[in-house]
Design a protein around this motif. Structure first.
Motif, mmCIF file in Angstrom:
data_model
loop_
_atom_site.group_PDB
_atom_site.id
_atom_site.type_symbol
_atom_site.label_atom_id
_atom_site.label_comp_id
_atom_site.label_asym_id
_atom_site.label_seq_id
_atom_site.Cartn_x
_atom_site.Cartn_y
_atom_site.Cartn_z
ATOM 1 N N ASP A 66 0.828 -1.201 0.000
ATOM 2 C CA ASP A 66 0.000 0.000 0.000
ATOM 3 C C ASP A 66 0.864 1.254 0.000
ATOM 4 O O ASP A 66 0.513 2.259 -0.633
ATOM 5 C CB ASP A 66 -0.913 -0.015 1.230
ATOM 6 C CG ASP A 66 -2.292 0.543 0.919
ATOM 7 O OD1 ASP A 66 -2.706 1.525 1.533
ATOM 8 O OD2 ASP A 66 -2.955 -0.023 0.014
ATOM 9 N N GLY A 89 -6.815 3.902 2.205
ATOM 10 C CA GLY A 89 -5.482 3.587 1.749
ATOM 11 C C GLY A 89 -5.446 3.596 0.232
ATOM 12 O O GLY A 89 -6.483 3.672 -0.439
ATOM 13 N N ARG A 91 -4.686 1.240 -1.994
ATOM 14 C CA ARG A 91 -5.337 0.104 -2.664
ATOM 15 C C ARG A 91 -6.855 0.223 -2.573
ATOM 16 O O ARG A 91 -7.561 -0.047 -3.557
ATOM 17 C CB ARG A 91 -4.834 -1.206 -2.048
ATOM 18 C CG ARG A 91 -5.322 -2.433 -2.777
ATOM 19 C CD ARG A 91 -4.643 -3.705 -2.272
ATOM 20 N NE ARG A 91 -3.572 -4.142 -3.166
ATOM 21 C CZ ARG A 91 -2.281 -3.926 -2.968
ATOM 22 N NH1 ARG A 91 -1.884 -3.254 -1.879
ATOM 23 N NH2 ARG A 91 -1.378 -4.348 -3.829
#
Length: 429
Positions: A66, A89, A91
């Motif tokens: 990430d 985050g 992702r």
């Protein structure tokens, strides 16, 4: 690369996919990030959504951490956009982008290619992009680290995208980061990046616009002229005017647009054009002869500007436009007298012209004008004008004559594509 190349060049005038989204996120007053995504996803009849969705899914399914995904987004937007600041985050934010894309277009079926790489040559593409990343790595890392928007772990993140996710996207992200941080790029690397982009079907602006290339000086013809594989200078200008026939522009409008255009080294085309017209003006070429060359090379009786402007006045106006353009690139530029043109191939060019003369007799005044240019001004320019007029007048050629042209062009140092432009005339012979 053929299938994807044809598709890209048809769909996109500039950057696209995730790199295209990051470009839009850096625009002043940009809309909220997912609104930007939705707007771009709607482009190209939903095809943008298909490409963008494929790319972000490739990243989400990749081994990239990430932190590295976040580094890519931070660097590509020069920290204008940070997914963490939007409550997720990196992702997770990319998954939300994929959802937007799915709402715009059909999601690829299970088992289809998950990356944006072409169906063939994937290993070669990855190796080539990784080589360019290694070449740029030191300058890229130094520039980013010492900027006002540093991003750690960027080079390893880009390398992982190329090697383990999508080399096509990796190349575009590399170009984006080079541009937003204005990382200097050598001429050799620019040529290689351009070749990669051209092979993938990227539009010219996607590679070139905003890239900080260390260009050679525009007035160094030793460095710039070999970069013109096709036509340049005065003969190239007449081709531009011919192609513009029927548009709502005067010949002078087309001239000014062509002088300002920079297909490669900024200012090189304007400088080479200035060299051509300066040599013509420094010669004894009459106004009538100059006008005959212009009309024959443009293929039609194009106007020479205001009433009373003769061929030499027209050449002066073109030269003045070139100087004006070059002074925008180098304030205070003062043109020096052009170097004396090599005359070694003058007899060879004249022989070809005399062989063609019967086919050009119907074009008023053009054969004597070409003789003057070839014998006393510049046989290189004379040969380029011969080729241009052959195309403009659709003069049939024999295969033997065309073979002689190829050999003569090589001796004059002309690009193969320039002489190749008359190959179609062999079929008329």
């Amino acid at each position: 690369m053929t299938r994807r190349r044809d598709r890209y060049i048809e769909l996109y005038d500039g950057d696209f996919g995730l790199s295209g989204v990051t470009e839009c996120l850096t625009a002043p007053g940009a809309a909220p990030p997912l609104d930007v995504v939705a707007a771009r996803a709607a482009e190209a009849g939903g095809e943008y959504a298909r490409d963008l969705g494929r790319e972000v899914r490739a990243l989400c399914d990749s081994p990239l951490s990430d932190d590295r995904l976040r580094a890519l987004l931070l660097a590509a937007t020069r920290r204008t956009f940070d997914p963490v600041g939007h409550g997720s985050g990196a992702r997770d934010w990319l998954r939300r982008v994929a959802e937007v894309c799915d709402a715009r277009g059909e999601r690829p079926q299970a088992g289809t290619t998950r990356t944006g790489d072409p169906g063939t040559g994937r290993d070669e593409l990855r190796a080539a992009v990784l080589a360019e990343l290694r070449t740029a790595a030191d300058d890229l890392a130094h520039t980013v680290d010492t900027s006002d928007a540093p991003v750690s772990d960027l080079v390893p993140a880009l390398a992982q995208v190329v090697a383990e996710a999508d080399a096509d996207l990796g190349l575009r992200l590399l170009l984006r980061v080079l541009k937003v941080y204005s990382v200097p790029v050598s001429l050799g690397q620019y040529d290689r990046l351009w070749a990669l982009g051209d092979g993938l079907g990227y539009s010219w602006p996607l590679v070139v616009d905003g890239l900080n290339v260390r260009w050679p000086p525009f007035d160094d013809p030793v460095a710039t002229r070999p970069r013109f594989d096709d036509d340049f200078g005065f003969s190239a200008l007449t081709a531009v005017v011919e192609r513009a026939y029927g548009e709502e522009e005067t010949s002078w409008d087309v001239v000014r647009r062509a002088v300002a255009a920079d297909p490669d080294v900024p200012g090189a085309q304007a400088f080479l054009l200035l060299q051509d017209v300066s040599r013509l003006l420094d010669s004894a070429l009459s106004g009538e002869a100059a006008a005959a060359l212009w009309r024959a090379a443009t293929g039609r009786d194009h106007d020479l500007g205001p009433d009373g402007v003769d061929g030499r006045d027209w050449l002066r106006r073109i030269g003045d436009a070139c100087v004006e353009r070059l002074r925008t690139l180098r304030p205070g530029f003062t043109p020096a007298p052009p170097a004396e043109a090599p005359m070694g191939e003058a007899d060879a060019v004249l022989r070809e012209l005399h062989d063609l003369a019967p086919a050009l007799d119907a074009v008023p005044g053009v054969v004597p004008a070409l003789e003057e240019v070839c014998a006393r001004v510049d046989p290189d320019l004379g040969f380029r004008l011969v080729l241009r007029i052959l195309r403009a007048c659709s003069v049939p050629l024999t295969g033997e004559r065309y073979a002689r042209y190829i050999a003569l062009g090589e001796r004059l140092g002309l690009g193969a594509d320039l002489v190749g432009e008359v190959e179609r005339l062999v079929r008329l012979g």
